[in-house]
Design a protein around this motif. Structure first.
Motif, PDB file in Angstrom:
ATOM      1  N   UNK A  66     -51.423   9.901  57.625  1.00 22.08           N
ATOM      2  CA  UNK A  66     -52.384  10.335  58.855  1.00 22.08           C
ATOM      3  C   UNK A  66     -51.782  10.542  60.177  1.00 22.08           C
ATOM      4  N   UNK A  67     -52.325  11.256  60.979  1.00 22.15           N
ATOM      5  CA  UNK A  67     -51.702  11.815  62.225  1.00 22.15           C
ATOM      6  C   UNK A  67     -52.661  11.204  63.520  1.00 22.15           C
ATOM      7  N   UNK A  68     -52.015  10.269  64.185  1.00 25.58           N
ATOM      8  CA  UNK A  68     -52.670   9.651  65.144  1.00 25.58           C
ATOM      9  C   UNK A  68     -53.503  10.536  66.198  1.00 25.58           C
ATOM     10  N   UNK A  69     -54.631  10.375  66.610  1.00 30.57           N
ATOM     11  CA  UNK A  69     -55.154  11.091  67.868  1.00 30.57           C
ATOM     12  C   UNK A  69     -55.880  12.371  67.563  1.00 30.57           C
ATOM     13  N   UNK A  70     -55.731  12.964  66.262  1.00 29.27           N
ATOM     14  CA  UNK A  70     -56.202  14.112  66.075  1.00 29.27           C
ATOM     15  C   UNK A  70     -57.788  13.570  65.987  1.00 29.27           C
ATOM     16  N   UNK A  71     -58.620  14.647  66.589  1.00 31.53           N
ATOM     17  CA  UNK A  71     -60.131  14.595  66.300  1.00 31.53           C
ATOM     18  C   UNK A  71     -60.579  16.008  66.193  1.00 31.53           C
ATOM     19  N   UNK A  72     -61.831  16.403  65.987  1.00 27.90           N
ATOM     20  CA  UNK A  72     -62.457  17.546  66.107  1.00 27.90           C
ATOM     21  C   UNK A  72     -62.161  18.061  67.318  1.00 27.90           C
ATOM     22  N   UNK A  73     -61.845  19.211  67.514  1.00 21.87           N
ATOM     23  CA  UNK A  73     -61.370  19.902  68.896  1.00 21.87           C
ATOM     24  C   UNK A  73     -62.520  19.872  70.016  1.00 21.87           C
ATOM     25  N   UNK A  74     -63.694  19.743  69.714  1.00 21.72           N
ATOM     26  CA  UNK A  74     -64.853  19.674  70.584  1.00 21.72           C
ATOM     27  C   UNK A  74     -64.679  18.261  71.389  1.00 21.72           C
TER      28      UNK A  74
END
Length: 266
Positions: A66-74
């Motif tokens: 996993x890569x921390x902090x990534x969310x849907x751009x919105x």
């Protein structure tokens, strides 16, 4: 003497942040013998001006963490997206963003333009030496695969178009890390393009609204008319758009809960 606080009258709690996307759904594809899976998402579909853009982030289901902090751009601020974009690029086995211009949208329609932008991104991934064995696409409609050829008069399939099985999932950008990653790189790259176009046509406020239907954008469009970067085949000032634009200053993405843009369709 203490005073009881009635339910609902205390200080409001800040809304809980959306649960972070994971690779849980992507890893279910390992049972099919799939190793390289491409998460795909689009931005700019509902804008009045500028390109539609498609991001691809490929993950290795055998090795990816996993890569921390990534969310849907919105759900991310512009600063968060800019910080995460190079991290997503390094994290992905391969990544790319493809674009289709306003003129191409006018010429072939939004769905074919999405396919064209996605095909350009797909070709870039192939050129990097990675061939995904499956695609996870945000939304409920597979616009990425080549359209069926019904007769000799139909448009030919674009060379190097996506030939992998495409699996759609509503809210994949909220739940699936590969798709959220694709949304981040697509959003960042398209926003940069719109800031560059803003220099050429500063009155429309594209550095802020990114081509979406804010009040300022619509007012200038009424007064000055469309630019070469507007989708002139659309009802730019028609119907609900006259009263339903986005407030100026809002960071728009124009997407509905199914992951498909709702701002304006031709």
């Amino acid at each position: 003497m203490s005073t009881a606080i009635k339910p609902g009258t205390g200080p409001a709690r800040p809304p809980a942040r959306a649960k972070a996307p994971t690779l849980r759904h992507e890893r279910t594809f390992k049972a099919q013998g799939i190793r390289y899976l491409a998460g795909v998402d689009e931005v700019g579909r509902g804008a009045l001006a500028g390109p539609v853009s498609v991001g691809i982030a490929v993950v290795d289901l055998e090795r990816q963490k996993p890569l921390a902090g990534v969310r849907d751009s919105k759900l991310l601020s512009p600063a968060e997206r800019e910080r995460l974009e190079p991290l997503v690029r390094r994290w992905s086995v391969a990544s790319a963003v493809g674009h289709a211009s306003a003129q191409e949208i006018d010429s072939i329609g939004i769905i074919a333009a999405l396919r064209l932008a996605g095909t350009r991104a797909w070709r870039e991934v192939l050129e990097a030496g990675i061939r995904p064995e499956a695609v996870l696409l945000d939304g409920s409609h597979n616009w990425l695969s080549p359209a069926e050829q019904l007769s000799l008069f139909d448009e030919p399939v674009v060379e190097a178009s996506c030939d992998a099985p495409v699996h759609t999932k509503i809210k994949a950008d909220m739940q699936c890390l590969s798709v959220a990653a694709a949304s981040v790189i697509a959003k960042v790259e398209r926003d940069r393009m719109m800031r560059e176009l803003h220099v050429e046509f500063p009155d429309f406020g594209w550095d802020i609204n990114k081509g979406y239907a804010t009040a300022l954008h619509r007012d200038v469009l009424r007064a000055a008319g469309p630019t070469p970067y507007h989708r002139v085949s659309w009802r730019l000032l028609g119907g609900d758009l006259l009263d339903g634009g986005l407030p100026d200053g809002q960071d728009p993405d124009g997407e509905d809960p199914d992951g498909e843009d709702s701002a304006v369709d031709p």
